[in-house]
Scaffold this active site. Sequence first.
Site, PDB file in Angstrom:
ATOM      1  N   LYS A 258      -3.594  -4.851  -6.825  1.00 17.03           N
ATOM      2  CA  LYS A 258      -3.095  -3.599  -6.823  1.00 17.03           C
ATOM      3  C   LYS A 258      -2.977  -2.295  -7.632  1.00 17.03           C
ATOM      4  O   LYS A 258      -2.735  -2.697  -8.584  1.00 17.03           O
ATOM      5  CB  LYS A 258      -1.463  -3.645  -6.242  1.00 17.03           C
TER       6      LYS A 258
ATOM      7  N   SER B 293       2.976  -3.250   1.807  1.00 16.05           N
ATOM      8  CA  SER B 293       2.220  -2.475   1.181  1.00 16.05           C
ATOM      9  C   SER B 293       1.039  -2.332   0.614  1.00 16.05           C
ATOM     10  O   SER B 293       0.339  -1.897   0.512  1.00 16.05           O
ATOM     11  CB  SER B 293       3.550  -1.542   0.205  1.00 16.05           C
TER      12      SER B 293
ATOM     13  N   SER C 186       5.502  -7.428   1.333  1.00 14.10           N
ATOM     14  CA  SER C 186       4.769  -6.789   1.273  1.00 14.10           C
ATOM     15  C   SER C 186       3.140  -6.839   0.673  1.00 14.10           C
ATOM     16  O   SER C 186       2.398  -6.929   0.438  1.00 14.10           O
ATOM     17  CB  SER C 186       4.490  -5.690  -0.089  1.00 14.10           C
TER      18      SER C 186
END
Lengths: 100, 495
Positions: free
Chosen positions: B93, B168, B192
């Site tokens: 990420k 996310s 997330s």
Amino acid sequence: MPVTRDDVLRMAALARIGVPEARVDELVRELSAILGHMEELRRVTEVADRRAEEAMPLAADEPGAVPLARHREEFAPATREGFFLVPRLHTHGDDVQGAS
Amino acid sequence: VSPGDRPARGELRIGHGPQAGPPIPTDAEGIARSVNGGASPEAALKAIFEAADRADGLNQFNAFVSTDTAASLTAAAAAPRDGRLAGVPVAIKDNIATSFLTTSCGSRILEGYVSPYEATAARKLREAGAVLIGKTTMDEFAMGSSTEHSAFGPALNPHDTARVPGGSSGGSAVAVAQGLCPIALGSETGGSVRQPAAFCGVVGAKPTYGRVSRFGLVAFASSLDNVGVFGRSVDDAALALEVISGPDQAHDATSASASPPVLRTARRDLRGVVIGRPREYFSESLDTAMHERLGRAVEALRAAGAEVRDVSLPHTALAIPTYYIIAPAECSANLARFDGVRYGLRIEGDGLQAMYEATRSRGFGAEVTRRILLGTYVLSAGYYNAYYRKAMQTRELIRADFDRVFAAGVHALFTPTTPTPAFRFGEKAEPLEMYASDIFTVTANLAGLPAMSVPIGRVRGLPVGGQVLAPRLDETTMFRVAYALEAALGPEAHR
């Protein structure tokens, strides 16, 4: 408790974010809706023991820098070329000792 | 690589037709074993890049915000060949600092930013031989549940490109679902990792708060943030978690406990295990098809030997308001550092204050601005007691609910990961609608518990996940339940 235009502008000043005039009313509506949902928490009657937290003083909500509680020289006595000299961190990952 | 469907555990080859090379495994352990045995560490990467080229390229679903295939191949050539993840492609990420590629947090304010240091979790993967193939698409500063708040465009759900992949950490989930890598890293503040794992039909695990070092994870809400893992299978996620867990000299808040033994040692039946089914997570408002899938999963747990017992977590309904006070409050403090002075974007203004305001106004998107203002409001002296203090008290009540259930002899909990399958882009335009979709995941973050999502089937053709929660630092039981669920459901988990 609905949020006002003044609230939004005051929070923006505290948070140092410029909010375009065209966006203020939208933020008033959005933040009021979100905080309205948070009112549920007021119905919670069980209260954990937070006496220590109650004793915590709160800073005034004033935009701008917070004055130092102690003179800078007390905790950062050394400077070089306008920068503070601080101890090296372990995470710098080299063998240099002392300040830099 | 078969986008749009979970690639079966199988083989990749370099080249195709008569000139095709030898088969390359696609699971993390298989790839590492073949490299440990003398295969080239570049082999899996080359096969994946070639397969991606034969489809619509590596970024077919906008999973990545930055890639550099040449740099990845160079890193593969230099990777240790004896590691537990030797030659394994991984995606990370974009809010986790890496030795190459950007760490832009999906934000204009950090666009193009390259970190001068590497996160501990990324370093541990690299030292185990894993090779970074790209930094993944995310909601800006991890604030969102769909990747629609990415400054660089959303990732697309490979199962239906009109729908969100979740967020996310949506890009990481997509990269794994697409078959580009068996393992990816994400971050969790309120679900997330688990929510996009459920939406994309992969495994997603959030360890106990503090189990994995947060050194190099860009802070959003420090009392809730975790590094989490995605895997194509429970095995892949278990291996990744074992590698990245453990104490860290660079981050004192990391647990001093050794890595939890979750790979295979957790692979046993469930005789003697009591699993709680919290009634607040199985309300009548849940979709009938979701209920049906969850019911099958519960039967699978029973068939594996578990005792399933109804339990109650009475403060669950307060989790969303509690979370959406605490997380914005912490974000308003953590994101104060992005002001044009030290990092990324700077928009000059008439004086220092004007520079701060212009930079932050231009650099942050709508959701981040909204949360910073909300956080500033609930922390301000006039409203602190009414909101922030009340939320901190409620957080204790939510935590106590879990403690009470676990103290009563329940070893793990089973719930839906999300109330619905993946929603359409633009479907949740109002912030509160989006926030409500986190209802089943934020509780684990508020209580600091380990939790993971495992695929349990499809609803109207879209993947859905079942969530397993366990007491703090008991990832072993959590993975034991996940392994049993995966084994009991078999192919059913993906159709």
